[in-house]
Design a protein around this motif. Structure first.
Motif, PDB file in Angstrom:
ATOM      1  N   ILE A   1       0.862  -1.185   0.000  1.00  0.00           N
ATOM      2  CA  ILE A   1       0.000   0.000   0.000  1.00  0.00           C
ATOM      3  C   ILE A   1       0.893   1.228   0.000  1.00  0.00           C
ATOM      4  O   ILE A   1       1.915   1.270   0.692  1.00  0.00           O
ATOM      5  CB  ILE A   1      -0.911   0.024   1.244  1.00  0.00           C
ATOM      6  CG1 ILE A   1      -1.878  -1.156   1.230  1.00  0.00           C
ATOM      7  CG2 ILE A   1      -1.695   1.328   1.318  1.00  0.00           C
ATOM      8  CD1 ILE A   1      -2.764  -1.218   2.455  1.00  0.00           C
ATOM      9  N   ALA A   2       0.499   2.228  -0.762  1.00  0.00           N
ATOM     10  CA  ALA A   2       1.188   3.520  -0.744  1.00  0.00           C
ATOM     11  C   ALA A   2       0.138   4.618  -0.623  1.00  0.00           C
ATOM     12  O   ALA A   2      -0.865   4.606  -1.327  1.00  0.00           O
ATOM     13  CB  ALA A   2       2.013   3.720  -2.019  1.00  0.00           C
ATOM     14  N   SER A   3       0.368   5.565   0.297  1.00  0.00           N
ATOM     15  CA  SER A   3      -0.586   6.647   0.529  1.00  0.00           C
ATOM     16  C   SER A   3      -0.095   7.938  -0.107  1.00  0.00           C
ATOM     17  O   SER A   3       1.120   8.177  -0.204  1.00  0.00           O
ATOM     18  CB  SER A   3      -0.785   6.875   2.029  1.00  0.00           C
ATOM     19  OG  SER A   3      -1.243   5.707   2.646  1.00  0.00           O
ATOM     20  N   GLU A   4      -1.050   8.762  -0.516  1.00  0.00           N
ATOM     21  CA  GLU A   4      -0.694  10.086  -1.016  1.00  0.00           C
ATOM     22  C   GLU A   4      -0.150  10.942   0.116  1.00  0.00           C
ATOM     23  O   GLU A   4      -0.309  10.622   1.290  1.00  0.00           O
ATOM     24  CB  GLU A   4      -1.928  10.768  -1.629  1.00  0.00           C
ATOM     25  CG  GLU A   4      -2.278  10.272  -3.008  1.00  0.00           C
ATOM     26  CD  GLU A   4      -3.301  11.178  -3.686  1.00  0.00           C
ATOM     27  OE1 GLU A   4      -3.514  12.295  -3.186  1.00  0.00           O
ATOM     28  OE2 GLU A   4      -3.869  10.762  -4.710  1.00  0.00           O
ATOM     29  N   PHE A   5       0.477  12.055  -0.244  1.00  0.00           N
ATOM     30  CA  PHE A   5       1.102  12.902   0.767  1.00  0.00           C
ATOM     31  C   PHE A   5       0.062  13.614   1.630  1.00  0.00           C
ATOM     32  O   PHE A   5       0.208  13.692   2.841  1.00  0.00           O
ATOM     33  CB  PHE A   5       1.989  13.948   0.087  1.00  0.00           C
ATOM     34  CG  PHE A   5       3.298  13.389  -0.393  1.00  0.00           C
ATOM     35  CD1 PHE A   5       3.450  12.044  -0.669  1.00  0.00           C
ATOM     36  CD2 PHE A   5       4.388  14.212  -0.556  1.00  0.00           C
ATOM     37  CE1 PHE A   5       4.646  11.518  -1.109  1.00  0.00           C
ATOM     38  CE2 PHE A   5       5.603  13.708  -0.995  1.00  0.00           C
ATOM     39  CZ  PHE A   5       5.723  12.359  -1.276  1.00  0.00           C
ATOM     40  N   TYR A   6      -0.975  14.185   0.988  1.00  0.00           N
ATOM     41  CA  TYR A   6      -1.873  15.075   1.715  1.00  0.00           C
ATOM     42  C   TYR A   6      -3.345  14.692   1.594  1.00  0.00           C
ATOM     43  O   TYR A   6      -4.179  15.300   2.242  1.00  0.00           O
ATOM     44  CB  TYR A   6      -1.696  16.521   1.224  1.00  0.00           C
ATOM     45  CG  TYR A   6      -0.266  16.982   1.301  1.00  0.00           C
ATOM     46  CD1 TYR A   6       0.339  17.185   2.537  1.00  0.00           C
ATOM     47  CD2 TYR A   6       0.479  17.196   0.156  1.00  0.00           C
ATOM     48  CE1 TYR A   6       1.657  17.598   2.617  1.00  0.00           C
ATOM     49  CE2 TYR A   6       1.797  17.617   0.219  1.00  0.00           C
ATOM     50  CZ  TYR A   6       2.383  17.813   1.450  1.00  0.00           C
ATOM     51  OH  TYR A   6       3.687  18.215   1.540  1.00  0.00           O
ATOM     52  N   ARG A   7      -3.701  13.761   0.764  1.00  0.00           N
ATOM     53  CA  ARG A   7      -5.105  13.369   0.620  1.00  0.00           C
ATOM     54  C   ARG A   7      -5.290  11.948   1.133  1.00  0.00           C
ATOM     55  O   ARG A   7      -4.331  11.256   1.462  1.00  0.00           O
ATOM     56  CB  ARG A   7      -5.556  13.494  -0.840  1.00  0.00           C
ATOM     57  CG  ARG A   7      -5.466  14.900  -1.381  1.00  0.00           C
ATOM     58  CD  ARG A   7      -6.110  15.017  -2.747  1.00  0.00           C
ATOM     59  NE  ARG A   7      -5.521  14.141  -3.738  1.00  0.00           N
ATOM     60  CZ  ARG A   7      -5.837  14.153  -5.026  1.00  0.00           C
ATOM     61  NH1 ARG A   7      -6.739  15.003  -5.466  1.00  0.00           N
ATOM     62  NH2 ARG A   7      -5.260  13.331  -5.870  1.00  0.00           N
ATOM     63  N   LYS A   8      -6.532  11.525   1.173  1.00  0.00           N
ATOM     64  CA  LYS A   8      -6.852  10.208   1.713  1.00  0.00           C
ATOM     65  C   LYS A   8      -6.875   9.138   0.629  1.00  0.00           C
ATOM     66  O   LYS A   8      -7.497   8.090   0.796  1.00  0.00           O
ATOM     67  CB  LYS A   8      -8.210  10.257   2.422  1.00  0.00           C
ATOM     68  CG  LYS A   8      -8.321  11.346   3.486  1.00  0.00           C
ATOM     69  CD  LYS A   8      -7.303  11.171   4.595  1.00  0.00           C
ATOM     70  CE  LYS A   8      -7.438  12.279   5.636  1.00  0.00           C
ATOM     71  NZ  LYS A   8      -6.417  12.192   6.682  1.00  0.00           N
ATOM     72  N   SER A   9      -6.232   9.392  -0.485  1.00  0.00           N
ATOM     73  CA  SER A   9      -6.109   8.383  -1.539  1.00  0.00           C
ATOM     74  C   SER A   9      -4.962   7.432  -1.216  1.00  0.00           C
ATOM     75  O   SER A   9      -3.986   7.812  -0.577  1.00  0.00           O
ATOM     76  CB  SER A   9      -5.845   9.044  -2.902  1.00  0.00           C
ATOM     77  OG  SER A   9      -6.943   9.791  -3.332  1.00  0.00           O
ATOM     78  N   PHE A  10      -5.076   6.229  -1.681  1.00  0.00           N
ATOM     79  CA  PHE A  10      -3.979   5.280  -1.543  1.00  0.00           C
ATOM     80  C   PHE A  10      -4.018   4.305  -2.712  1.00  0.00           C
ATOM     81  O   PHE A  10      -5.063   4.095  -3.328  1.00  0.00           O
ATOM     82  CB  PHE A  10      -4.033   4.546  -0.202  1.00  0.00           C
ATOM     83  CG  PHE A  10      -5.229   3.662  -0.025  1.00  0.00           C
ATOM     84  CD1 PHE A  10      -6.430   4.177   0.429  1.00  0.00           C
ATOM     85  CD2 PHE A  10      -5.161   2.298  -0.309  1.00  0.00           C
ATOM     86  CE1 PHE A  10      -7.543   3.357   0.601  1.00  0.00           C
ATOM     87  CE2 PHE A  10      -6.259   1.473  -0.128  1.00  0.00           C
ATOM     88  CZ  PHE A  10      -7.459   2.007   0.324  1.00  0.00           C
TER      89      PHE A  10
END
Length: 752
Positions: A339-348
């Protein structure tokens, strides 16, 4: 049979035929053409508005796109990768190996542009590595002598010869010197860390299996202006023996240790009192946990399984304090490896062993993208700082993907259903488009706005409809023509009063007046209709000689002194009633004793103020409808022996009912779209409470307030257009219903 009527010749009605085309025929044709053109243009204008709103709104419902851009061959492909990523412009890729070597690649050519390595003292080796939250692009290496090296990725941008040149390098927040974390020089196995300008925390396991927590707190020396670090350490006695993953929140408040299918959560705010606050059971039937990661903001934990299941946890207040709780789940056809998450949003993003790449958003619960790429043995992934690119290591290569994902936080369910946001005790309807905090997540539920629109319209119609219709009936049917000639234009001219003035008066004069004289207002609402009925009854019982003293033309004016007296009396006794019944403060009584929130600018103020704006519309149309009832109908009814009341209720009102209904619906349509009064007379709070003492926020007022400050093309901007579209639909719906019902009533009573 002969007739004196001469049928017009064909040439008289045809503009293009013959010499005898008359001037009247020309005017008729010109008028017909003008009316047709005008009606068509109105229809076209409505369609253009409709489709333009849809054109602006449509992108928020589009999914994301992920496009392969380039592939670069890895150097030292046999070395495990700690983290990957890119610069903001996606021109330089980087890969950090667990051996301390950082390699930079050109996104244009795939060639290596620079290689840097962590310097180590002789005889010392790297035993562990850890990366910080994605937005920091920082990492650390734990050494065999108890020291740690913290470094980060840096991209400097220069413009020689007006050409942008990006130069990658390593940055060392503490300088290149190594920081002694373990006083006994024990190896730092399974290191995890977080770093801030004045505090650093490290969690690690020594060779004997004991878990340590070391915190370095810095204080600037006033004389030398250098930061002096003070270290405190503790041993976590109840830590599990076998730990697969270690995570630490950026605020250095919690440490999470994953052991098999359990997640141990420790409170590490005080290093001397580290405590286990929760053990999360992650086990699901016939599944295996593959990864645990923190979402952007580090308030949520994402847990992935090999069958494709992904669970989101965050802390919720309960009987045992703030505890992690399973909030929502996602599922993929293939399993999830990373899993990789975006820096500032809740997308992954997730990737499976088969190369299936998925892009999801937690709050809106949207699967934005899903596709299988040729990605063999996928490993670490990382978003670019602007979240418009994704770097994936797979098959000994670095793969760069371009991402178009502009509006992931918007979905149909997020706008119209309850959503459980981080930090909230339960799912709620929330509109909160702006905030001062950096970790802000837009909450764009339209339900509170639609509810506020209906609430404002309801209270306005409750106030305006009885007054306007009753006034219209009396003016059209009972009032003398002389007085009617004054009253009707006077009320109609009220419609010309700008609503901004009504809103201004409502907000600055009426709202404080109602707050200060609330008992008087309630008494007035009861006493006024009662006093009018009593006066009418008394007038009816008076002897005829008394009635004859007042000219019949002006009999309706006898109510004026009654209304004035009742109004004065209600406000006069208001303080006495407030002292006697409400302890001298009715607002405090409502809040403390009844438990009802009281806002100064509430639905009662809006109902009265907007009611005054709506009354002229309803009154004018209804009065015309009643007055237009053919006199032969009412005269015939009276001639047959019916009373005035029977004639009114069974003949006149039935005949005029299509017009009266249209008047009400036109008033409702205006109340739904009213902006300035609601904007100035309410607190503009997006809440969903029917209480008459609380405010609301409407669709129209929200558009007026927030449209100037929304960034063009943003999700906020497009959702405001969607709000306008919903308002358009509301008005269109009410007008259509009004027209359909009016037509049916007309057909039903046209035979009278």
């Amino acid at each position: 049979m002969e007739t004196q009527v001469t049928q017009p010749g064909s040439t008289a009605t045809n503009l293009l035929m013959g010499k005898g085309s008359s001037r009247r025929a020309f005017k008729d044709k010109l008028t017909q053409f003008g009316v047709t053109l005008g009606g068509t243009m109105v229809f076209v204008a409505l369609l253009l508005i409709f489709f333009y709103l849809l054109y602006v709104v449509k992108p928020i419902f589009d999914g994301a796109s992920v496009t392969p851009v380039m592939t670069a061959e890895l150097q030292d492909g046999d070395v495990a990768t700690l983290m990957v990523g890119s610069d903001e412009q996606n021109e330089i890729l980087y890969r950090v190996g667990v051996n301390g070597k950082v390699t930079f690649y050109s996104a244009a050519t795939g060639q290596v542009v620079d290689v840097e390595s962590i310097e180590l003292p002789e005889g010392v080796s790297i035993v562990s590595s850890a990366s910080a939250v994605p937005s920091e692009q920082r990492f650390a290496f734990g050494l065999s002598n108890g020291q740690v090296v913290i470094a980060g990725i840096n991209f400097s941008v220069t413009y020689p010869d007006n050409k942008r040149v990006i130069t990658p390098s390593l940055r060392y927040p503490l300088g290149k010197q190594r920081l002694q974390v373990d006083d006994n020089a024990l190896p730092l196995n399974q290191l995890s860390f977080t770093y801030s300008s004045d505090k650093m925390s490290f969690a690690y396991r020594d060779d004997s299996g004991r878990w340590h927590l070391t915190r370095q707190e810095g204080e600037e020396n006033m004389m030398t202006e250098e930061v002096e670090w003070a270290s405190t350490s503790t041993i976590i006695d109840d830590a599990p023996l076998q730990v697969q993953q270690v995570l630490m929140t950026p605020d250095q408040r919690q440490l999470l240790l994953r052991s098999a299918n359990r997640l141990f959560v420790y409170d590490i705010r005080d290093t001397e009192e580290v405590s286990l606050i929760q053990v999360i059971e992650l086990e699901r039937a016939k599944t295996r946990v593959t990864d645990v990661s923190l979402l952007a903001g580090a308030s949520s934990v994402l847990v992935s399984y090999d069958n494709g299941l992904i669970l989101q946890y965050f802390q919720v207040n309960g009987d045992k304090g703030r505890q992690y709780q399973e909030i929502r789940e996602f599922s993929n056809k293939a399993g999830v490896k990373r899993i990789a998450s975006e820096f500032y949003r809740k997308s992954f993003a997730t990737i499976s062993d088969s190369g299936e790449l998925n892009l999801l958003y937690t709050t809106s619960q949207r699967k934005l993208f899903s596709k299988t790429f040729d990605l063999k043995q996928p490993g670490v992934m990382g978003f670019s700082p602007r979240s418009n690119a994704l770097v994936v290591q797979a098959g000994g290569k670095l793969h760069l993907f371009a991402i178009e994902n502009s509006h992931p936080e918007v979905s149909w369910s997020a706008m119209w259903d309850k959503v459980w946001y981080e930090g909230y005790p339960e799912p709620q309807y929330v509109w909160q488009s702006t905030s001062g905090s950096d970790d802000f997540e837009a909450k764009l539920s339209l339900m509170p706005l639609a509810f506020g629109t209906m609430k404002a319209a309801l209270y306005a119609m409750l106030f305006a409809t009885p007054l306007a219709i009753a006034g219209a009936i009396y003016t059209a049917y009972f009032m003398s023509p002389k007085v009617r000639a004054v009253v009707k234009p006077t009320i109609e001219i009220m419609e010309a009063l700008p609503t901004v003035i009504l809103g201004f008066l409502a907000g600055l004069w009426l709202a404080p007046l109602i707050e200060d004289n609330l008992p008087g207002i309630l008494i007035l609402l009861v006493m006024l209709p009662v006093s009018i009925l009593v006066t009418a009854f008394a007038w009816h019982q008076l002897p005829a000689r008394w009635k004859q003293r007042l000219p019949e033309v002006y009999q309706e004016l006898m109510l004026l002194p009654v209304i004035i007296f009742v109004g004065w009396f209600a406000f006069y006794i208001s303080p006495f009633v407030e002292v006697a019944l409400f302890g001298g403060d009715s607002r405090l009584f409502i809040t403390n004793e009844l438990g009802i929130t009281f806002d100064q600018r509430n639905a009662l103020v809006v109902g009265i103020a907007m009611g005054f704006a709506v009354i002229p519309t309803i009154f004018s149309i209804a009065e015309d409808a009643v007055f237009s009832v053919p006199r032969h109908l009412s005269n015939g009814s009276l001639a047959l022996g019916a009373t005035n009341w029977q004639t009114l209720t069974r003949v006149v009102l039935l005949t005029a009912s299509p017009g009266i209904f249209s008047a009400v619906m036109m008033g409702l349509g205006r109340a739904v779209g009213e902006t300035m009064i609601v904007l100035m007379a309410t607190g503009n709070t997006a809440i969903m409470e029917w209480s008459v003492f609380e405010g609301m926020r409407t669709l129209a007022a929200n558009i007026a307030v927030e449209m100037p400050e929304s960034a063009i093309g943003s999700s906020h901007y497009r959702v405001l257009f969607l709000a306008a579209f919903v308002l358009f639909i509301f008005t269109f719906f009410f007008n259509t219903i009004a027209e359909v019902v009016r037509q049916r009533l007309r057909e039903r009573y046209s035979s009278l």
